[in-house]
Scaffold this motif. Structure first.
Motif, PDB file in Angstrom:
ATOM      1  N   ASP A   1       0.819  -1.211   0.000  1.00 29.84           N
ATOM      2  CA  ASP A   1       0.000   0.000   0.000  1.00 29.84           C
ATOM      3  C   ASP A   1       0.853   1.262   0.000  1.00 29.84           C
ATOM      4  O   ASP A   1       0.475   2.277  -0.588  1.00 29.84           O
ATOM      5  CB  ASP A   1      -0.918   0.010   1.230  1.00 29.84           C
ATOM      6  CG  ASP A   1      -1.857   1.191   1.244  1.00 29.84           C
ATOM      7  OD1 ASP A   1      -2.838   1.170   0.480  1.00 29.84           O
ATOM      8  OD2 ASP A   1      -1.610   2.144   2.010  1.00 29.84           O
TER       9      ASP A   1
ATOM     10  N   SER B   1      -3.362   3.039   9.624  1.00 28.19           N
ATOM     11  CA  SER B   1      -3.982   3.914   8.637  1.00 28.19           C
ATOM     12  C   SER B   1      -4.927   3.131   7.724  1.00 28.19           C
ATOM     13  O   SER B   1      -6.034   3.591   7.405  1.00 28.19           O
ATOM     14  CB  SER B   1      -2.896   4.605   7.814  1.00 28.19           C
ATOM     15  OG  SER B   1      -3.459   5.378   6.777  1.00 28.19           O
ATOM     16  N   LEU B   2      -4.508   1.957   7.299  1.00 22.67           N
ATOM     17  CA  LEU B   2      -5.362   1.135   6.449  1.00 22.67           C
ATOM     18  C   LEU B   2      -6.592   0.650   7.202  1.00 22.67           C
ATOM     19  O   LEU B   2      -7.710   0.643   6.663  1.00 22.67           O
ATOM     20  CB  LEU B   2      -4.566  -0.067   5.926  1.00 22.67           C
ATOM     21  CG  LEU B   2      -3.539   0.201   4.823  1.00 22.67           C
ATOM     22  CD1 LEU B   2      -2.652  -1.020   4.618  1.00 22.67           C
ATOM     23  CD2 LEU B   2      -4.245   0.566   3.523  1.00 22.67           C
ATOM     24  N   ALA B   3      -6.394   0.215   8.436  1.00 21.56           N
ATOM     25  CA  ALA B   3      -7.508  -0.330   9.210  1.00 21.56           C
ATOM     26  C   ALA B   3      -8.574   0.728   9.484  1.00 21.56           C
ATOM     27  O   ALA B   3      -9.768   0.416   9.552  1.00 21.56           O
ATOM     28  CB  ALA B   3      -6.990  -0.911  10.525  1.00 21.56           C
ATOM     29  N   ARG B   4      -8.163   1.980   9.635  1.00 24.44           N
ATOM     30  CA  ARG B   4      -9.135   3.049   9.882  1.00 24.44           C
ATOM     31  C   ARG B   4     -10.057   3.249   8.686  1.00 24.44           C
ATOM     32  O   ARG B   4     -11.207   3.681   8.839  1.00 24.44           O
ATOM     33  CB  ARG B   4      -8.412   4.355  10.216  1.00 24.44           C
ATOM     34  CG  ARG B   4      -7.698   4.338  11.553  1.00 24.44           C
ATOM     35  CD  ARG B   4      -6.966   5.631  11.807  1.00 24.44           C
ATOM     36  NE  ARG B   4      -7.891   6.766  11.834  1.00 24.44           N
ATOM     37  CZ  ARG B   4      -7.507   8.036  11.939  1.00 24.44           C
ATOM     38  NH1 ARG B   4      -6.208   8.326  12.004  1.00 24.44           N
ATOM     39  NH2 ARG B   4      -8.391   9.000  11.966  1.00 24.44           N
ATOM     40  N   GLY B   5      -9.571   2.953   7.497  1.00 25.31           N
ATOM     41  CA  GLY B   5     -10.396   3.106   6.301  1.00 25.31           C
ATOM     42  C   GLY B   5     -11.128   1.849   5.893  1.00 25.31           C
ATOM     43  O   GLY B   5     -11.834   1.841   4.884  1.00 25.31           O
ATOM     44  N   ALA B   6     -10.940   0.762   6.664  1.00 24.93           N
ATOM     45  CA  ALA B   6     -11.594  -0.497   6.309  1.00 24.93           C
ATOM     46  C   ALA B   6     -13.063  -0.466   6.684  1.00 24.93           C
ATOM     47  O   ALA B   6     -13.435   0.029   7.750  1.00 24.93           O
ATOM     48  CB  ALA B   6     -10.901  -1.662   7.025  1.00 24.93           C
ATOM     49  N   GLU B   7     -13.877  -1.003   5.816  1.00 30.12           N
ATOM     50  CA  GLU B   7     -15.313  -1.066   6.082  1.00 30.12           C
ATOM     51  C   GLU B   7     -15.648  -2.374   6.786  1.00 30.12           C
ATOM     52  O   GLU B   7     -16.490  -3.149   6.349  1.00 30.12           O
ATOM     53  CB  GLU B   7     -16.083  -0.946   4.770  1.00 30.12           C
ATOM     54  CG  GLU B   7     -15.862   0.376   4.055  1.00 30.12           C
ATOM     55  CD  GLU B   7     -16.617   0.449   2.748  1.00 30.12           C
ATOM     56  OE1 GLU B   7     -17.256  -0.568   2.391  1.00 30.12           O
ATOM     57  OE2 GLU B   7     -16.563   1.498   2.083  1.00 30.12           O
TER      58      GLU B   7
ATOM     59  N   ARG C   1      -7.692  -6.263  -1.332  1.00 32.12           N
ATOM     60  CA  ARG C   1      -8.434  -5.495  -0.325  1.00 32.12           C
ATOM     61  C   ARG C   1      -7.526  -5.305   0.890  1.00 32.12           C
ATOM     62  O   ARG C   1      -7.734  -5.881   1.955  1.00 32.12           O
ATOM     63  CB  ARG C   1      -9.725  -6.232   0.039  1.00 32.12           C
ATOM     64  CG  ARG C   1     -10.676  -6.395  -1.141  1.00 32.12           C
ATOM     65  CD  ARG C   1     -11.773  -7.402  -0.840  1.00 32.12           C
ATOM     66  NE  ARG C   1     -12.580  -6.977   0.314  1.00 32.12           N
ATOM     67  CZ  ARG C   1     -13.503  -7.754   0.869  1.00 32.12           C
ATOM     68  NH1 ARG C   1     -13.703  -8.981   0.400  1.00 32.12           N
ATOM     69  NH2 ARG C   1     -14.201  -7.307   1.900  1.00 32.12           N
TER      70      ARG C   1
ATOM     71  N   GLU D   1      -6.999  -2.763   2.789  1.00 32.01           N
ATOM     72  CA  GLU D   1      -7.572  -2.115   3.964  1.00 32.01           C
ATOM     73  C   GLU D   1      -8.247  -3.140   4.870  1.00 32.01           C
ATOM     74  O   GLU D   1      -8.130  -3.083   6.096  1.00 32.01           O
ATOM     75  CB  GLU D   1      -8.581  -1.050   3.535  1.00 32.01           C
ATOM     76  CG  GLU D   1      -7.943   0.158   2.858  1.00 32.01           C
ATOM     77  CD  GLU D   1      -8.979   1.211   2.521  1.00 32.01           C
ATOM     78  OE1 GLU D   1     -10.192   0.913   2.581  1.00 32.01           O
ATOM     79  OE2 GLU D   1      -8.582   2.348   2.202  1.00 32.01           O
TER      80      GLU D   1
ATOM     81  N   ALA E   1      -5.695  -5.338   6.701  1.00 32.72           N
ATOM     82  CA  ALA E   1      -4.977  -4.685   7.802  1.00 32.72           C
ATOM     83  C   ALA E   1      -5.606  -5.004   9.149  1.00 32.72           C
ATOM     84  O   ALA E   1      -4.912  -5.006  10.167  1.00 32.72           O
ATOM     85  CB  ALA E   1      -4.955  -3.176   7.579  1.00 32.72           C
TER      86      ALA E   1
END
Length: 583
Positions: free
Chosen positions: A145, A347-353, A549, A551, A554
């Motif tokens: 990423d 940072s990635l985990a914060r944007g994961a749905e 995927r 995010e 993460a």
């Protein structure tokens, strides 16, 4: 010694000492100096269980060899003209890169933090171990990423300089070099820890003498300091190489074709079990070669360790640009191996749905914890049985059992998985055929689709780590305790349960913790053997990353890292900080 043994026995047997040896005329007739505490049925039981564990550890290796040699080599020959040379060359290339990289980083940083004094040395001495908590495939997800074409670094460069996609060149992270770099960043602590311990034992005197005779610093380090720690460094590098050839998640994510990925592809994509076993046999040969080299190395290390200078010695104080260079050299591995990946994963985990606390993710966590806990308990039990039989017997067969059990750590998880799956699948087919004929119904994959088979693979894979931790503590229990207990009437299981295990609780906890964390991170064996629908955190992270995927990947990756940090933190707390510096 007898009085000391009796005092220790009173600690662990406060209510039973009189029961076995009251001074009322019921003295035992045998002398404790000639009594073997472990005798009779208990000893035979432990010996039998030990050989059964060794046979179980040898089963996947024998199965791979038999399956590979019994089938046709036509498919492998076709692979040999197309893909196999690439698999082999890529595997060797990664071994060379990772071996050289971990040698330089691990040995260099170990020398700086043990022989030199500079600003930040104390926290760097501990922080250099942190990358050990990261599986290499987690670093691969983070750096993909960060460094890929749409990632932060290249996007920033294009925006800053107004470049188009074809106006600049940037190193490709999804490459053999990228895979080698990820593995180097997470595996160098193996070399660092062993080299640091060896430097502490060696002392600074030989280096100082060489410098006083006019030898330049680097030459004195290369000609004097390094030869004295070469066995320990070689042990670390060989351990790193075993881990590198076993890696599947990193090379798979980067699209790098190695023998490890070839086994998985041949098994699941081509559906050729025999060709997969033949590739596994090639990887097994490399692993056993490395294990043989490690054994030869360990035999030569003993004499060196006996003559080593174990005294503490003052560090050399660095100033000016030398101190800055040492600080940067020790900080970069921590920065790239731990700090940047954690920042990227957060940072990635914060944007994961994805909901971290959803029932689905809690299921992945529960599956991982159950497998890891059961594997840790069973592996520790097997290690205690093997080590106890080795302690009692001192025979060639008991030594051979321990040697066979240690082989599992050198064998990649994918090879063990195939070696177990092939014979168990044959057993399943035979049972199913019998049930269809005699009972009128199908049993299905009763054995090969079970959790027990997966736990068995974990046990074989990580038994060497549990053995090492347990035996390191077992050497502190003198045989006088065994003799004293036998003289008081204790049998085999009583001595083991009331003396050895209570005294070796720290070693037992260390062994369980090592197996627990390694099981959480294990990927190839889990992918091949796991029952349908029984996914773990590692499998979920791999699946999401395979679908690009990152995010989503993460989220489970962060949980894996958090669990992996537990033993690393414990290790950091136990690190010997060494002597204080002098001016």
């Amino acid at each position: 010694m007898a009085s000391a043994s009796s005092s220790l026995l009173r600690v662990f047997w406060p209510d039973r000492l009189g029961r076995f040896g009251r001074a009322n005329g019921k003295r035992l007739k045998r002398s404790t100096t000639h009594v073997d505490a472990f005798s009779g049925f208990g000893r035979k039981l432990i010996a039998g269980l030990s050989y059964a564990v060794a046979l179980l550890c040898a089963l996947p290796l024998l199965a791979v060899i038999i399956e590979a040699l019994s089938g046709s080599f036509e498919a492998t020959a076709r692979l040999g003209t197309s893909l196999l040379p690439g698999y082999a060359l890529t595997t060797v290339a990664i071994m060379v890169m990772v071996g050289a990289g971990t040698l330089v980083i691990g040995t260099g940083t170990a020398w700086l933090v043990t022989a030199c004094e500079f600003t930040g040395r104390r926290w760097l001495e501990v922080a250099l171990v942190l990358p050990l908590a990261f599986p290499a495939y987690v670093l691969a997800y983070a750096y993909t990423d960060l460094l890929d074409h749409p990632g932060l670094v290249q996007s920033t460069l294009r925006n800053l300089f107004g470049w188009g996609p074809r106006d600049y060149w940037f190193p490709e992270v999804r490459s053999v070099g990228g895979a080698g770099l990820m593995l180097t960043l997470v595996l160098y602590p193996y070399v660092y820890l062993l080299a640091r311990a060896a430097f502490l034992m060696q002392g600074l005197a030989p280096f100082v003498v060489a410098r006083s005779l006019g030898c330049p610093p680097f030459k004195a380090f290369r000609k004097v300091a390094m030869p004295l720690v070469a066995p320990a460094v070689a042990a670390g590098v060989l351990l790193v190489l075993m881990e590198a050839i076993a890696d599947f998640g990193t090379v798979s994510h980067f699209g790098v074709q190695t023998l490890a990925t070839g086994i998985y592809t041949t098994w699941f994509t081509l559906g050729d079990r025999v060709a997969s076993a033949q590739l596994a046999l090639g990887l097994l040969a490399i692993a056993l070669l490395l294990l043989g080299l490690e054994h030869i190395r360990s035999r030569g290390e003993l004499a060196l360790a006996q003559d080593a200078n174990r005294g503490r010695w003052p560090r050399m104080r660095l100033k000016g640009w030398q101190a800055v260079a040492a600080f940067i050299g020790c900080t970069l591995p921590v920065l790239f191996g731990a700090i940047i990946p954690i920042i990227m994963l957060i940072s990635l985990a914060r944007g994961a749905e994805q909901n971290w606390l959803s029932e689905r993710y809690l299921g992945f966590l529960t599956n991982s914890l159950i497998l890891a806990a059961v594997a840790a308990i069973i592996t520790l039990t097997a290690a205690i049985i093997l080590s106890t039989n080795r302690r009692l017997g001192q025979s060639g067969s008991s030594k051979a059992a321990v040697g066979i059990a240690r082989m599992g750590y050198a064998v990649p998880g994918g090879v063990i998985a195939i070696g177990l799956f092939v014979p168990v699948a044959g057993l399943d087919n035979a049972v199913d055929a019998w049930a269809r004929v005699n009972l009128g119904f199908s049993t299905g994959l009763f054995f090969s689709g079970s959790i027990a088979l997966l736990v068995m693979a974990y046990m074989i894979r990580f038994l060497a780590a549990a053995l090492g931790a347990w035996r390191a503590g077992e050497v502190t229990v003198t045989r006088d305790l065994d003799r004293a207990a036998s003289g008081l009437g204790a049998n085999t299981t009583t001595v083991l349960r009331r003396i050895h295990i209570p005294m070796l609780r720290p070693a037992a906890l260390t062994a369980m913790l090592l197996v627990f964390v390694d099981t959480i991170k294990e990927l190839p064996a889990t992918l091949i053997i796991r029952p349908f629908g029984w996914d773990t955190l590692a499998v979920q992270a791999y699946r999401l990353a395979a679908d690009e995927r990152l995010e989503g990947a993460a989220v489970p990756s962060l949980v894996i890292v958090a669990i992996g940090l537990v033993p690393v933190i414990i290790l950091c707390r136990r690190l010997n900080t060494g002597p204080r510096s002098v001016m």
